[in-house]
Design a protein around this motif. Structure first.
Motif, PDB file in Angstrom:
ATOM      1  N   GLU A  12       0.883  -1.289   0.311  1.00 40.70           N
ATOM      2  CA  GLU A  12      -0.005   0.450  -0.306  1.00 40.70           C
ATOM      3  C   GLU A  12       0.698   1.431  -0.063  1.00 40.70           C
ATOM      4  OE1 GLU A  12      -3.933   1.667   2.159  1.00 40.70           O
ATOM      5  OE2 GLU A  12      -2.762   0.256   2.890  1.00 40.70           O
ATOM      6  N   HIS A  13       2.057   1.051   0.660  1.00 38.16           N
ATOM      7  CA  HIS A  13       2.832   2.370   0.956  1.00 38.16           C
ATOM      8  C   HIS A  13       3.773   2.152  -0.846  1.00 38.16           C
ATOM      9  CE1 HIS A  13       5.375  -0.439   1.338  1.00 38.16           C
ATOM     10  NE2 HIS A  13       6.341   0.515   1.191  1.00 38.16           N
ATOM     11  N   ARG A  16       0.683   3.885  -3.069  1.00 34.56           N
ATOM     12  CA  ARG A  16       0.173   5.363  -2.424  1.00 34.56           C
ATOM     13  C   ARG A  16       1.376   6.624  -3.027  1.00 34.56           C
ATOM     14  NH1 ARG A  16      -2.176   4.871   3.523  1.00 34.56           N
ATOM     15  NH2 ARG A  16      -4.153   3.960   3.067  1.00 34.56           N
ATOM     16  N   LEU A  20      -0.822   8.291  -5.850  1.00 37.24           N
ATOM     17  CA  LEU A  20      -1.711   9.986  -5.399  1.00 37.24           C
ATOM     18  C   LEU A  20      -1.205  11.720  -5.680  1.00 37.24           C
ATOM     19  CD1 LEU A  20      -2.075   8.501  -1.393  1.00 37.24           C
ATOM     20  CD2 LEU A  20      -3.777   8.679  -2.940  1.00 37.24           C
ATOM     21  N   ARG A  28      -7.569   9.473  -3.199  1.00 32.30           N
ATOM     22  CA  ARG A  28      -7.478   8.344  -1.842  1.00 32.30           C
ATOM     23  C   ARG A  28      -6.920   7.391  -2.513  1.00 32.30           C
ATOM     24  NH1 ARG A  28     -11.755   8.054   3.086  1.00 32.30           N
ATOM     25  NH2 ARG A  28     -10.359   5.779   3.742  1.00 32.30           N
ATOM     26  N   LEU A  29      -6.621   6.356  -1.331  1.00 33.66           N
ATOM     27  CA  LEU A  29      -5.914   5.249  -2.067  1.00 33.66           C
ATOM     28  C   LEU A  29      -5.831   4.241  -0.348  1.00 33.66           C
ATOM     29  CD1 LEU A  29      -3.349   3.489  -5.240  1.00 33.66           C
ATOM     30  CD2 LEU A  29      -3.982   2.624  -2.668  1.00 33.66           C
ATOM     31  N   ASP A  30      -6.620   3.309  -0.910  1.00 30.37           N
ATOM     32  CA  ASP A  30      -7.474   2.050   0.258  1.00 30.37           C
ATOM     33  C   ASP A  30      -7.342   0.375   0.165  1.00 30.37           C
ATOM     34  OD1 ASP A  30      -7.068   4.296   2.253  1.00 30.37           O
ATOM     35  OD2 ASP A  30      -8.906   4.099   2.826  1.00 30.37           O
ATOM     36  N   SER A  57     -10.851   8.676  -6.323  1.00 24.99           N
ATOM     37  CA  SER A  57     -10.691   7.882  -5.007  1.00 24.99           C
ATOM     38  C   SER A  57     -10.426   5.793  -5.778  1.00 24.99           C
ATOM     39  CB  SER A  57     -11.844   7.629  -3.827  1.00 24.99           C
ATOM     40  OG  SER A  57     -11.135   9.434  -3.727  1.00 24.99           O
TER      41      SER A  57
END
Length: 289
Positions: A12-13, A16, A20, A28-30, A57
């Motif tokens: 995820e990091h 992003r 992002l 936004r990104l989850d 997002s």
């Protein structure tokens, strides 16, 4: 016996950092480990707090227990074997043009697959992404093509106005034994090179952003944006003989001739009558080109 390949997690990091703003197009990104459906979750989140999910997002899941498809179909995806994402969009286009969104998302998916994985992906109207069958055999309703991905869009009404959830699922590393139906395949089975979900996600986000930006810049006018030609060029349904199962149990058989101004499929039957198909299950009968 099928042996499941190594399936690394989405970082995820890293995603992003790449996707992002200001480096990328997303606001936004989850990434979640498991969910029933990213579309269901994102639609609920938008209704509860629309400001928390600005345009555009993205919600991604490593595994889905109740993935959603057309006509309420559901399925379960093995963990980390597919790309399962939903976008929250607020297009600068009239709601009356939103019927094009599944096709535009499909165009973005096809462009991403062709550019990164090297498979000759195409669209099956209205929302299936297909690649050639690994063994080259024909399958009733599909011919020599198999489904590697699907798209599901949903209009969501929120206190801040309308938004659209665009769900895209792409089979990446599933083995033959992990696929739910004979008409499905995965990028790995289709001979995709260097199938990496992170690389594919970056390409998908970029391709979808490019397509939707062209659409929005022209106020939803797909003709002015040149998107009708682009979608038609990758739509394998056009020019083929089809049988369409319509809502209510009716059927239309004929040649899939073109896409109309709403993104509907225009089918010409044996008597020369044109039928506008806005929704239905399309079966490819034989090539007409």
């Amino acid at each position: 016996m099928d042996t499941a390949p190594d399936r690394p997690a989405l970082r995820e990091h890293v995603l992003r950092e790449l996707l992002l703003a200001p480096a990328g197009p997303l606001a936004r990104l989850d990434v979640v480990e498991r969910t029933g459906s990213t579309n269901v979750d994102l639609a609920a989140a938008l209704r509860a707090d629309p400001d928390a999910w600005p345009h555009p997002s993205l919600l991604a899941a490593e595994a889905q227990d109740s993935g959603r498809g057309r006509a309420g179909r559901t399925w379960e995806t093995p963990a980390r074997s597919a790309l399962m994402v939903s976008f929250a969009l607020r297009p600068a286009a009239p709601i009356t043009t939103y019927g094009w969104l599944p096709l535009l998302a499909g165009l973005g998916a096809v462009n991403a697959l062709r550019a990164t994985v090297g498979v000759p992906a195409v669209l099956k109207w209205p929302n299936d992404v297909m690649v050639p069958a690994p063994d080259g055999t024909d399958l009733a309703g599909w011919g020599p093509l198999r489904k590697v991905g699907g798209i599901l869009t949903e209009l969501v009404t929120t206190p801040a106005g309308a938004a659209v959830v665009v769900g895209i699922g792409i089979n990446v590393s599933q083995t033959a034994g992990e696929l739910p139906v004979p008409s499905a395949t995965s990028l790995a089975l289709a001979g995709g090179r260097d199938v990496d979900r992170e690389m594919l996600l970056v390409a998908l986000v970029s391709a979808l952003a490019e397509v939707t930006a062209r659409w929005s810049e022209h106020g939803g006018d797909v003709h002015a944006a040149g998107l009708v030609e682009d979608v038609s060029a990758v739509c394998a349904t056009l020019g083929t003989q089809v049988r369409v199962e319509l809502p209510g149990g009716r059927e239309v058989t004929g040649t899939a001739q073109r896409l109309d101004h709403e993104g509907a499929l225009v089918v010409v039957d044996g008597g020369g009558t044109e039928h506008q198909v806005l929704a239905g299950d399309v079966h490819h009968v034989r090539a007409a080109r």
